[in-house]
Design an enzyme around this catalytic site. Structure first.
Site, PDB file in Angstrom:
ATOM      1  N   ASP A 279     -13.774 -10.302   3.231  1.00  0.00           N
ATOM      2  CA  ASP A 279     -12.562  -9.501   3.059  1.00  0.00           C
ATOM      3  C   ASP A 279     -12.924  -8.433   2.033  1.00  0.00           C
ATOM      4  O   ASP A 279     -13.145  -8.750   0.868  1.00  0.00           O
ATOM      5  CB  ASP A 279     -11.439 -10.414   2.544  1.00  0.00           C
ATOM      6  CG  ASP A 279     -10.267  -9.655   1.974  1.00  0.00           C
ATOM      7  OD1 ASP A 279     -10.285  -8.413   1.999  1.00  0.00           O
ATOM      8  OD2 ASP A 279      -9.321 -10.308   1.499  1.00  0.00           O
TER       9      ASP A 279
ATOM     10  N   LYS B 191      -1.766 -19.938  -0.014  1.00  0.00           N
ATOM     11  CA  LYS B 191      -2.429 -19.890  -1.322  1.00  0.00           C
ATOM     12  C   LYS B 191      -2.274 -21.166  -2.158  1.00  0.00           C
ATOM     13  O   LYS B 191      -1.785 -21.120  -3.290  1.00  0.00           O
ATOM     14  CB  LYS B 191      -1.922 -18.679  -2.104  1.00  0.00           C
ATOM     15  CG  LYS B 191      -2.134 -17.407  -1.309  1.00  0.00           C
ATOM     16  CD  LYS B 191      -1.869 -16.148  -2.062  1.00  0.00           C
ATOM     17  CE  LYS B 191      -2.252 -14.970  -1.194  1.00  0.00           C
ATOM     18  NZ  LYS B 191      -1.516 -13.780  -1.372  1.00  0.00           N
TER      19      LYS B 191
ATOM     20  N   ASP C  68      -9.524  -4.758   6.952  1.00  0.00           N
ATOM     21  CA  ASP C  68     -10.499  -4.792   5.859  1.00  0.00           C
ATOM     22  C   ASP C  68     -11.471  -5.968   5.960  1.00  0.00           C
ATOM     23  O   ASP C  68     -12.194  -6.258   5.025  1.00  0.00           O
ATOM     24  CB  ASP C  68      -9.793  -4.798   4.493  1.00  0.00           C
ATOM     25  CG  ASP C  68      -8.686  -5.826   4.423  1.00  0.00           C
ATOM     26  OD1 ASP C  68      -8.560  -6.642   5.355  1.00  0.00           O
ATOM     27  OD2 ASP C  68      -7.948  -5.810   3.415  1.00  0.00           O
TER      28      ASP C  68
HETATM   29  P1  GTP Z   1      -3.741  -4.697  -1.243  1.00  0.00           P
HETATM   30  O1  GTP Z   1      -2.754  -3.619  -1.536  1.00  0.00           O
HETATM   31  O2  GTP Z   1      -4.946  -4.624  -2.109  1.00  0.00           O
HETATM   32  O3  GTP Z   1      -3.164  -6.089  -1.160  1.00  0.00           O
HETATM   33  O4  GTP Z   1      -4.342  -4.434   0.204  1.00  0.00           O
HETATM   34  P2  GTP Z   1      -3.614  -4.055   1.563  1.00  0.00           P
HETATM   35  O5  GTP Z   1      -2.144  -4.216   1.517  1.00  0.00           O
HETATM   36  O6  GTP Z   1      -4.141  -2.736   1.968  1.00  0.00           O
HETATM   37  O7  GTP Z   1      -4.248  -5.124   2.497  1.00  0.00           O
HETATM   38  P3  GTP Z   1      -3.931  -6.679   2.678  1.00  0.00           P
HETATM   39  O8  GTP Z   1      -5.223  -7.393   2.493  1.00  0.00           O
HETATM   40  O9  GTP Z   1      -2.798  -7.107   1.852  1.00  0.00           O
HETATM   41  O10 GTP Z   1      -3.524  -6.699   4.210  1.00  0.00           O
HETATM   42  C1  GTP Z   1      -4.398  -7.108   5.247  1.00  0.00           C
HETATM   43  C2  GTP Z   1      -4.538  -6.012   6.281  1.00  0.00           C
HETATM   44  O11 GTP Z   1      -3.248  -5.709   6.814  1.00  0.00           O
HETATM   45  C3  GTP Z   1      -5.086  -4.724   5.711  1.00  0.00           C
HETATM   46  O12 GTP Z   1      -6.006  -4.202   6.639  1.00  0.00           O
HETATM   47  C4  GTP Z   1      -3.876  -3.823   5.558  1.00  0.00           C
HETATM   48  O13 GTP Z   1      -4.189  -2.459   5.794  1.00  0.00           O
HETATM   49  C5  GTP Z   1      -2.945  -4.333   6.653  1.00  0.00           C
HETATM   50  N1  GTP Z   1      -1.530  -4.239   6.297  1.00  0.00           N
HETATM   51  C6  GTP Z   1      -0.880  -4.894   5.297  1.00  0.00           C
HETATM   52  N2  GTP Z   1       0.432  -4.575   5.311  1.00  0.00           N
HETATM   53  C7  GTP Z   1       0.606  -3.720   6.341  1.00  0.00           C
HETATM   54  C8  GTP Z   1       1.761  -3.022   6.866  1.00  0.00           C
HETATM   55  O14 GTP Z   1       2.874  -3.137   6.376  1.00  0.00           O
HETATM   56  N3  GTP Z   1       1.551  -2.223   7.957  1.00  0.00           N
HETATM   57  C9  GTP Z   1       0.322  -2.066   8.526  1.00  0.00           C
HETATM   58  N4  GTP Z   1       0.214  -1.267   9.574  1.00  0.00           N
HETATM   59  N5  GTP Z   1      -0.768  -2.697   8.054  1.00  0.00           N
HETATM   60  C10 GTP Z   1      -0.630  -3.515   6.971  1.00  0.00           C
END
Ligand code: GTP
Length: 362
Positions: A228, A168, A117
């Site tokens: 982001d 954080k 993202d």
């Molecule tokens: P929120 O639910 O809003 O926190 O977003 P997110 O979990 O989709 O994204 P976050 O910013 O927390 O994570 C950063 C990136 O890592 C994003 O592109 C997510 O798609 C990816 N990501 C987070 N957790 C996982 C996971 O368990 N597996 C995979 N494959 N990607 C993950």
């Protein structure tokens, strides 16, 4: 793109983390994953593919968990987008490092990891040179932010070697404003420290573990564009920044903020309507008599403004119908929404079933 080298990294593969549920981007992500959310009328991930292709990186693994079939159906083998895609699906989310470990068979050399993202113009070629010069096991991109409280802070020494990670910290406790920007260059052997089939994160697991093991972990500082897009506010800001030419996408080039772009001749624009740039008008749009669009604005394919409707600074997706004399400002409207005549929408994200207020950064 801004100020980035054209150097190519043809043998380098990339892993993109796209498994998260995108909860902060709800309701937009209720039915589609973040990677398909449109930015300037193109699924977000297409911008990332174009960015990687700019560096000659075409072999890409997507790590999936939330709505994996929707993503696979859209991107297929990647040929349509000029890349070769491999998919690694997690039954249960494996976390950021666990997801890359799960794609381990794909990786045979120094590789790049991108948070799915993040939109950035970081110079990947320069980052790889920095990684090699330091003989690093892992290099973490670092971005300077004013408020560190929502990010992982990374402390480095004068040579760029990482000393400490702090998750954080409130602004008063942060010892530096350089944060982990979610782009990494890694050697394949670091994955030996990631447990298989276990939820494991880079930020709290692998990176501190590498430091404890005395491995060479470096921070690559950059001051270019970085967003982001994980929240409604930042998603909205990215569309505005691209329209206002504060940054450019390698998919579409840098836009001219004084231009109205029509994606196709297949549009029906009443001569009495007014469109003030910057704006993008999608294929099949219909703009009725006396309607006014004031940019920055994106109007998605097959959307329409009826007579006298007005749209000011908005991101409108496809097949949206805006009724006569409705007024929309500083909002995001998702696919297929019908705005009633005389409706008044401001500062919200709207889907066919939900409306959520948003605070929009100027
Ligand atoms: P929120 O639910 O809003 O926190 O977003 P997110 O979990 O989709 O994204 P976050 O910013 O927390 O994570 C950063 C990136 O890592 C994003 O592109 C997510 O798609 C990816 N990501 C987070 N957790 C996982 C996971 O368990 N597996 C995979 N494959 N990607 C993950």
């Amino acid at each position: 793109m801004n100020d980035i080298s054209g150097n190519k990294l043809p043998k380098t593969k990339a892993v993109i983390l796209v498994g998260g549920p995108g909860t902060r981007l709800q309701p937009l992500t209720d039915s589609i994953p973040k990677s398909l959310v449109p930015v300037l009328n193109r699924p977000f991930m297409e911008h990332t593919f174009a960015y990687l292709k700019h560096y000659g990186v075409k072999d890409i693994a997507l790590t999936l968990n939330y709505l994996p079939d929707t993503i696979k159906d859209h991107f297929g083998d990647g040929r349509r987008f000029g890349v070769n895609l491999s998919y690694y699906i997690e039954e249960e989310p494996l976390g950021t490092a666990g997801a890359v470990k799960n794609a381990g068979e794909f990786l045979d050399n120094t590789f790049v990891v991108l948070n799915g993202d993040v939109f950035t113009d970081i110079d990947l070629a320069d980052m790889l040179t920095f990684h090699r010069r330091n003989n690093a096991a892992a290099t973490i991109s670092l971005k300077w932010v004013d408020d560190t409280s929502a990010f992982g802070v990374v402390e480095t020494d004068d040579t760029g070697r990482v000393r400490r990670f702090i998750e954080k910290p409130p602004a008063s406790e942060a010892t530096t404003n350089w944060i982990n920007a979610g782009i990494y260059i890694l050697e394949p052997d670091v994955l030996e420290m990631v447990p298989s089939n276990t939820h494991y994160m880079f930020e709290r697991g692998l990176f501190p573990g590498l430091l404890d093991a005395g491995k060479r972990v470096f921070g690559y500082e950059f001051r270019g564009y970085w967003m982001d897009t994980g929240t409604l506010e930042y998603y909205f800001s990215l569309n505005n920044d691209l329209l206002l030419s504060k940054t450019g996408s390698p998919l579409l080039g840098k836009l001219d903020a004084a231009t109205v772009y029509y994606e196709s001749d297949d549009v029906d624009i009443d001569p009495s309507s007014v469109i003030i740039p910057p704006a993008i008008i999608g294929r099949g749009c219909r703009i009725g008599s006396g309607a006014v669009i004031t940019g920055p604005a994106v109007i998605g394919p097959d959307s329409s403004l009826e007579e006298g409707a007005s749209v000011t600074n908005a991101v409108i997706w496809d097949k949206v119908r805006i009724g006569s004399k409705a007024r929309l400002s500083r909002c995001i409207i998702s696919s297929g929404v019908d705005i009633a005549p005389d409706g008044d929408i401001a500062g919200c994200a709207v889907t066919p079933s939900k409306t959520k207020s948003i605070f929009i950064h100027s």
